[in-house]
Write a protein that holds these residues in place. Sequence first.
Motif, mmCIF file in Angstrom:
data_model
loop_
_atom_site.group_PDB
_atom_site.id
_atom_site.type_symbol
_atom_site.label_atom_id
_atom_site.label_comp_id
_atom_site.label_asym_id
_atom_site.label_seq_id
_atom_site.Cartn_x
_atom_site.Cartn_y
_atom_site.Cartn_z
ATOM 1 N N MET A 2 0.616 6.214 -5.013
ATOM 2 C CA MET A 2 0.109 5.164 -5.908
ATOM 3 C C MET A 2 -0.805 5.735 -6.990
ATOM 4 S SD MET A 2 -0.834 2.072 -3.265
ATOM 5 C CE MET A 2 -0.847 0.746 -4.469
ATOM 6 N N TYR A 3 -1.817 6.440 -6.534
ATOM 7 C CA TYR A 3 -2.788 7.033 -7.455
ATOM 8 C C TYR A 3 -3.023 8.480 -7.014
ATOM 9 C CZ TYR A 3 -3.744 2.030 -7.984
ATOM 10 O OH TYR A 3 -3.619 0.678 -8.174
ATOM 11 N N GLY A 17 -2.623 -2.686 -7.218
ATOM 12 C CA GLY A 17 -3.294 -1.803 -6.262
ATOM 13 C C GLY A 17 -3.299 -2.391 -4.863
ATOM 14 N N TYR A 18 -4.194 -1.899 -4.021
ATOM 15 C CA TYR A 18 -4.325 -2.490 -2.695
ATOM 16 C C TYR A 18 -4.693 -3.966 -2.852
ATOM 17 C CZ TYR A 18 -4.635 2.294 -0.759
ATOM 18 O OH TYR A 18 -4.385 3.583 -0.387
ATOM 19 N N ASP A 19 -4.232 -4.790 -1.917
ATOM 20 C CA ASP A 19 -4.447 -6.232 -2.037
ATOM 21 C C ASP A 19 -5.874 -6.601 -1.598
ATOM 22 O OD1 ASP A 19 -4.279 -8.956 -2.183
ATOM 23 O OD2 ASP A 19 -2.577 -9.163 -0.817
ATOM 24 N N SER A 61 0.833 -1.211 0.000
ATOM 25 C CA SER A 61 0.000 0.000 0.000
ATOM 26 C C SER A 61 0.868 1.263 0.000
ATOM 27 C CB SER A 61 -0.963 0.004 1.182
ATOM 28 O OG SER A 61 -0.263 0.030 2.410
ATOM 29 N N THR A 90 0.412 4.483 2.109
ATOM 30 C CA THR A 90 -0.733 5.385 1.952
ATOM 31 C C THR A 90 -1.836 5.114 2.967
ATOM 32 O OG1 THR A 90 -1.781 3.918 0.343
ATOM 33 C CG2 THR A 90 -0.340 5.637 -0.533
ATOM 34 N N VAL A 110 -4.883 9.579 -3.539
ATOM 35 C CA VAL A 110 -5.082 8.397 -2.683
ATOM 36 C C VAL A 110 -3.928 8.318 -1.693
ATOM 37 C CG1 VAL A 110 -5.004 5.876 -2.630
ATOM 38 C CG2 VAL A 110 -6.441 7.050 -4.297
#
Lengths: 411, 495
Positions: free
Chosen positions: A407-408, B199-201, A164, A167, A411
Amino acid sequence: MDVFKPSTSDELHDVVGWALAESKKLRIQGQNSKSGLGRPIEADAIVDLSGQSGITLYEPGELILRAKAGTPLQEIDKTLTDAGQQLAFEPPRWGALYGSQDGGTLGGLVATNLSGARRVKAGALRDHLLGVEAVSGRNEAFKSGGRVMKNVSGYDLPKLMAGSYGTLGILTELTVKVMPAAEKVRTLMIAGASGRNAQALMTAAMQSPLEVSGAAHLPKVTVAMSALPEISGIDQGLTLLRLEGYATSIGARVKALQELVAQHGVELKPLSGHAGVTVLDDTTSLRLWREVSDVSFFAKSDFAIWRVSTAPTHLSSIVATVGADAWYCDWAGGLIWLAVAPEGAADADLVRQAVNRAGGHATLIRAPEAIRQKVSVFHPQNAVAATLTQNIKNAFDPQKILNCGRMYADV
Amino acid sequence: MDLPPPEKEILDNRLRLIRAFKEFLPESSVIADEPRLRAYDCDGLTAYRQLPMVVVLPETVAQVSRILRLCHEMNVKVVPRGAGTGLSGGALPLPDGVLLGMAKFNQIVDIDLDNRCVVAQPGVTNLAITEAVEKDGFYYAPDPSSQIACTIGGNVAENSGGVHCLKYGLTTNNILGLEVVLMSGETVRLGGKHLDADGYDLLGLMTGSEGLLGVITEVTVRILPKPTLARAALLGFPDIASAGQCVADIISAGIIPAGMELMDKAAVSATEAFCQPGYPQDAEAVLIVELDGTETEVDALIKQVSDIARATGATSVRTSADEDERLLFWAGRKNAFPAVGRLSPDYMCMDGTIPRHQLPSVLTEIERLSQKYGLRVVNVFHAGDGNLHPLILFDSNKPDQIEKTEAFGADILKLCVAAGGVLSGEHGIGVEKRDLMGEMFTDIDLEQQQRVKCAFDPQGRLNPGKVFPKLHSCAELGKMHVHHGKMPFPNLPRF
């Protein structure tokens, strides 16, 4: 920019409390060995976790290790090696890709969920992460998971925290599963098998019961980039199949793997000229697979680097579509590394279209900041997944103070 | 154990809801009459029963989506269910809830040997996946005892284990992709045939989420090549402690067996009476150690394991000479639950995990509790990964025995947590262990978990009353108190 280096949990709470009260954005780092990984972000202050370091629990007989997030991987490696154990997911060291000499911290490794060549057999980092403690963007210390292998007690937040990129929370302490290190390592290095033949060899190896723990293919152009003289001098593409295990049985497994390779039309003659099969010993195997996991082949170049995860059988179509300057694959074809010119959008559309057709995702692992600013570094999400991502961010960090945007966007 | 109180508004809408279901579901997919509802009033945790308001059995993803959207719009609770073999009451119906049965999703969609995966609908049984690929030399590794009946969708929801977890992991380590319908009716695909979802898992988060985050409509699992050879050692020990030492010494020698199962004397005598596996009857503890791999390797390891066993005081050491004998060694362990079922009218299976070295002290304390409550207990233990299954024997027809059993079970789980372990290794929290979550987690921990639930299901309509002891509204959970204008922390080191 302010750099906070909290050495106690109270101090860490003070930093997060300050950021919340003053609406400041925090950038979280350990050794900052992967500074160029992810989207470039604006931050008001840095939280440096390298002061929160140390192995707090190691029980080799229980196969677990617990350490503070800022613990250098080097220290963990040494402790495990001394006891004949290892992190089975083979943590890659990507520091050199970003011009860092440091090997990174456990927290940084977990935040990025990086796994090396053995991932095909042993699973990813996230499969070995048993428990996490972290401080959320609400400035609350929370824990999830535990110190045991089997655990279905509440949501598996360790999985969510792995990868993650800081984040969702500031990791403070992590418990990982450790495994015995293999007594022996052997690599079957097959020269001259290219294209579909290499793919067929890797597939057959993974389908065999020989417990192959690494399957990679390097085309000629990438072989030449190896730092190992005995490899870089080979004027051929190389297919690498790795076996690890007990001294008593490794010989028999190597023999069985050679027979399997021979069944695929590879002549078992020693390497000379354009073809041949060599069995690499422990030392060369360790160094070569280190290069495969660490993407060392491309570290010294200035290529932009894409990392594609896909179903292994899509290897050749993706490589052909993108037409990269250099490439190689790991995970039996399921992990493709593409090196392209660090210009324009680094071929983002081409890569993403090829991957979208095949299924999977592509991450721009390294590129100049200007490119990472305009190109989606992580694979773009569809609307439903993007909403879930935003909701989860909100659940942990509603004011978006932690590594926001890494990441995005937003976010 | 209380379920959330039925909401009058939902119950008043029952007929309207059933009519709406019948507009897009076949007649056979909507069950609303009491005799047939009765078949769904509990899962594998039969001590708790509740008639659902209505049962729906959709056949397509579009129907699942429409059911959830409709319930979302009408603010109706939904309880997902696979085969109903779960042991923690995760599929226990709610009186004002729709029970969403996934049994009709029973097709294998794709077998992809080159990419070593199988795509299956959630109602396919665990064993059927292995059966579909074993002729090609593959299998699906997690093997819960209920594998003939339990479904892969339920396995994902509960993160099911089995006896091979130490080497091959649980469900979460063996799935690659999911298709999930959210409470809003929206469909999302997580992962696929590739490794490591982006992305997030969410794939990892969904696994073991006990039907609280979404309804699984498709699962992609990783399959493994079947090992050339498996052999087992059957080891008898004069006490639990030396059996435990043997397990520790095997692992310390760098050996990761495919399975390591420990049974106490009560379990050994129960299984012997039931299916005569030939376990040593004089032993206080029996350990089965299974090694798999190539022939040379297995033969070498089984010898090494036998030597370790003798060195740690084993009084009997047998190794399987052929496949029949290996299966015989396992027959007792695999039948331990039905065997115990013969000893007593009822039993309750507990599921804590502990750090392995705590086993002798935990079993001693369980024995003390057994005497305190006047209830017999039989212990089977996944010794490799510390997952303990005490079976408490009771008779539900005798007054107070259910309550006593629950109290005894709760004490065992508290004991596991105090020993550094967890409430559930592979069965899930469900309703059974819900009220014990506070033993393991702080309020802050639990609230953070519930905020994750809010990210998927802000109205809390999907399987409420399970896992979390206290229900909070998402608005309440989202509140945050920030003290503005406070100057920061003169003591904080800055560089």
